[in-house]
Design a protein around this motif. Structure first.
Motif, mmCIF file in Angstrom:
data_model
loop_
_atom_site.group_PDB
_atom_site.id
_atom_site.type_symbol
_atom_site.label_atom_id
_atom_site.label_comp_id
_atom_site.label_asym_id
_atom_site.label_seq_id
_atom_site.Cartn_x
_atom_site.Cartn_y
_atom_site.Cartn_z
ATOM 1 N N LYS A 6 0.925 -1.323 0.033
ATOM 2 C CA LYS A 6 0.176 -0.047 0.121
ATOM 3 C C LYS A 6 0.753 1.237 0.086
ATOM 4 O O LYS A 6 0.697 2.182 -0.651
ATOM 5 N N ASN A 7 2.086 1.305 0.809
ATOM 6 C CA ASN A 7 2.858 2.252 0.611
ATOM 7 C C ASN A 7 3.496 2.423 -0.815
ATOM 8 O O ASN A 7 3.662 3.755 -1.055
ATOM 9 N N LYS A 10 0.986 4.024 -2.796
ATOM 10 C CA LYS A 10 0.726 5.621 -2.456
ATOM 11 C C LYS A 10 1.829 6.375 -3.231
ATOM 12 O O LYS A 10 1.560 7.595 -3.613
ATOM 13 N N GLU A 11 3.069 5.903 -2.938
ATOM 14 C CA GLU A 11 4.188 6.630 -3.693
ATOM 15 C C GLU A 11 3.835 6.808 -5.243
ATOM 16 O O GLU A 11 4.367 7.884 -5.733
ATOM 17 N N ALA A 13 1.204 6.449 -6.881
ATOM 18 C CA ALA A 13 -0.065 7.425 -7.117
ATOM 19 C C ALA A 13 0.690 9.061 -7.247
ATOM 20 O O ALA A 13 -0.268 9.774 -8.241
ATOM 21 N N ARG A 14 1.451 9.325 -6.499
ATOM 22 C CA ARG A 14 1.750 10.693 -6.670
ATOM 23 C C ARG A 14 2.241 11.139 -7.810
ATOM 24 O O ARG A 14 2.010 11.745 -8.548
ATOM 25 N N VAL A 65 -6.651 6.390 -3.250
ATOM 26 C CA VAL A 65 -5.112 6.983 -3.392
ATOM 27 C C VAL A 65 -5.103 7.837 -4.580
ATOM 28 O O VAL A 65 -4.170 9.162 -4.176
ATOM 29 N N ALA A 69 -4.112 11.907 -3.978
ATOM 30 C CA ALA A 69 -3.125 12.361 -4.667
ATOM 31 C C ALA A 69 -3.479 13.706 -5.464
ATOM 32 O O ALA A 69 -2.810 14.873 -5.635
#
Length: 82
Positions: A6-7, A10-11, A13-14, A65, A69
């Motif tokens: 998940k982390n 998230k990264e 997604a940015r 996410v 973002a």
């Protein structure tokens, strides 16, 4: 394992939101979201079959996410504009 995955998502997604914005410009929200999802899934460090499984199992999380973002990116633009 899931929290690490998940982390990573998230990264990604940015970056995905930035790439989609650069490639498609303003507007075209659904196209940009589709491009962002494809970017995230294609950049996961797993074999293709596992990427597909992850994209199905975590599709809601990936959508959320991406939306976060997008809101984050818009807030940065508003802050810089003031």
């Amino acid at each position: 394992m899931f929290s690490n995955l998940k982390n990573q998502i998230k990264e990604l997604a940015r970056n995905a939101v930035l790439v989609a914005e650069e490639q498609l410009g303003s507007g075209k929200g659904q196209e940009k979201k589709k491009l962002a999802v494809e970017y995230i899934v294609s950049n996961l460090p797993f074999p293709n079959w596992l990427r597909y499984v992850i994209s199905v199992l975590l599709s809601g999380f990936i959508d959320d996410v991406i939306e976060i973002a997008v809101h984050y990116m818009k807030s940065l633009q508003e802050t810089k504009g003031e």
